[in-house]
Motif scaffolding. Structure first.
Motif, PDB file in Angstrom:
ATOM      1  N   VAL A 117       0.832  -1.184   0.000  1.00  0.00           N
ATOM      2  CA  VAL A 117       0.000   0.000   0.000  1.00  0.00           C
ATOM      3  C   VAL A 117       0.880   1.253   0.000  1.00  0.00           C
ATOM      4  O   VAL A 117       0.587   2.218  -0.699  1.00  0.00           O
ATOM      5  CB  VAL A 117      -0.974  -0.012   1.200  1.00  0.00           C
ATOM      6  N   ALA A 118       1.973   1.226   0.764  1.00  0.00           N
ATOM      7  CA  ALA A 118       2.857   2.395   0.851  1.00  0.00           C
ATOM      8  C   ALA A 118       3.494   2.713  -0.491  1.00  0.00           C
ATOM      9  O   ALA A 118       3.604   3.886  -0.872  1.00  0.00           O
ATOM     10  CB  ALA A 118       3.933   2.172   1.905  1.00  0.00           C
ATOM     11  N   VAL A 119       3.893   1.699  -1.237  1.00  0.00           N
ATOM     12  CA  VAL A 119       4.514   1.930  -2.551  1.00  0.00           C
ATOM     13  C   VAL A 119       3.482   2.513  -3.514  1.00  0.00           C
ATOM     14  O   VAL A 119       3.764   3.474  -4.242  1.00  0.00           O
ATOM     15  CB  VAL A 119       5.127   0.625  -3.105  1.00  0.00           C
ATOM     16  N   HIS A 120       2.291   1.962  -3.518  1.00  0.00           N
ATOM     17  CA  HIS A 120       1.220   2.472  -4.387  1.00  0.00           C
ATOM     18  C   HIS A 120       0.888   3.927  -4.038  1.00  0.00           C
ATOM     19  O   HIS A 120       0.797   4.778  -4.923  1.00  0.00           O
ATOM     20  CB  HIS A 120      -0.014   1.588  -4.240  1.00  0.00           C
ATOM     21  N   ASN A 121       0.756   4.223  -2.755  1.00  0.00           N
ATOM     22  CA  ASN A 121       0.434   5.593  -2.339  1.00  0.00           C
ATOM     23  C   ASN A 121       1.565   6.560  -2.684  1.00  0.00           C
ATOM     24  O   ASN A 121       1.313   7.701  -3.081  1.00  0.00           O
ATOM     25  CB  ASN A 121       0.113   5.641  -0.846  1.00  0.00           C
ATOM     26  N   HIS A 122       2.810   6.115  -2.539  1.00  0.00           N
ATOM     27  CA  HIS A 122       3.941   6.968  -2.915  1.00  0.00           C
ATOM     28  C   HIS A 122       3.889   7.289  -4.413  1.00  0.00           C
ATOM     29  O   HIS A 122       4.055   8.448  -4.806  1.00  0.00           O
ATOM     30  CB  HIS A 122       5.263   6.293  -2.571  1.00  0.00           C
ATOM     31  N   ALA A 123       3.663   6.281  -5.232  1.00  0.00           N
ATOM     32  CA  ALA A 123       3.596   6.494  -6.686  1.00  0.00           C
ATOM     33  C   ALA A 123       2.481   7.479  -7.039  1.00  0.00           C
ATOM     34  O   ALA A 123       2.666   8.360  -7.878  1.00  0.00           O
ATOM     35  CB  ALA A 123       3.393   5.164  -7.411  1.00  0.00           C
ATOM     36  N   ARG A 124       1.338   7.355  -6.394  1.00  0.00           N
ATOM     37  CA  ARG A 124       0.232   8.286  -6.655  1.00  0.00           C
ATOM     38  C   ARG A 124       0.572   9.690  -6.199  1.00  0.00           C
ATOM     39  O   ARG A 124       0.230  10.674  -6.855  1.00  0.00           O
ATOM     40  CB  ARG A 124      -1.042   7.835  -5.946  1.00  0.00           C
ATOM     41  N   ALA A 125       1.269   9.809  -5.070  1.00  0.00           N
ATOM     42  CA  ALA A 125       1.581  11.123  -4.500  1.00  0.00           C
ATOM     43  C   ALA A 125       2.547  11.921  -5.366  1.00  0.00           C
ATOM     44  O   ALA A 125       2.451  13.149  -5.422  1.00  0.00           O
ATOM     45  CB  ALA A 125       2.162  10.969  -3.101  1.00  0.00           C
ATOM     46  N   VAL A 126       3.473  11.267  -6.036  1.00  0.00           N
ATOM     47  CA  VAL A 126       4.492  11.987  -6.811  1.00  0.00           C
ATOM     48  C   VAL A 126       4.211  11.994  -8.309  1.00  0.00           C
ATOM     49  O   VAL A 126       5.035  12.457  -9.095  1.00  0.00           O
ATOM     50  CB  VAL A 126       5.909  11.439  -6.537  1.00  0.00           C
ATOM     51  N   THR A 127       3.035  11.498  -8.711  1.00  0.00           N
ATOM     52  CA  THR A 127       2.659  11.514 -10.118  1.00  0.00           C
ATOM     53  C   THR A 127       1.706  12.671 -10.345  1.00  0.00           C
ATOM     54  O   THR A 127       0.772  12.839  -9.576  1.00  0.00           O
ATOM     55  CB  THR A 127       1.999  10.173 -10.499  1.00  0.00           C
TER      56      THR A 127
END
Length: 98
Positions: free
Chosen positions: A1-11
């Motif tokens: 979940v953390a990796v997915h949320n990070h990708a969404r946050a910086v895209t």
């Protein structure tokens, strides 16, 4: 979940990045994988259709779209098939270690 949320946050900017065999990749779109398999982070678990599934320690993330340096955006599955990635291959990690 953390990796997915990070990708969404910086895209879209600055973009989530990772490396495979020294090649920089921008991760454009992800989703949390339904399975909860335990494997070393960055390990390719599966290539199925347009999806490239990668382990995140506990759990996994599906890389739906990637952009290799100097190339257009493509599905994770197309990228994996083009590089002949097999389960067990490892990503090197991004600039921030994710």
């Amino acid at each position: 979940v953390a990796v997915h949320n990070h990708a969404r946050a910086v895209t879209p900017w600055p973009g989530a990045t990772t490396r495979l065999a020294g090649e920089a990749l921008v991760v454009k779109r992800t989703r949390v994988a339904a399975e909860a398999r335990v494997a070393d982070p960055g390990t390719v678990l599966e290539v199925s259709g347009p999806v490239l599934r990668v382990a995140c320690g506990v759990g996994a993330v599906d890389l739906l779209e990637l952009r290799p340096a100097g190339r257009p955006t493509m599905s994770g599955g197309d990228f994996a098939r083009g590089r002949r990635l097999m389960p067990g291959a490892r990503f090197d990690g991004g600039a921030n270690g994710r």
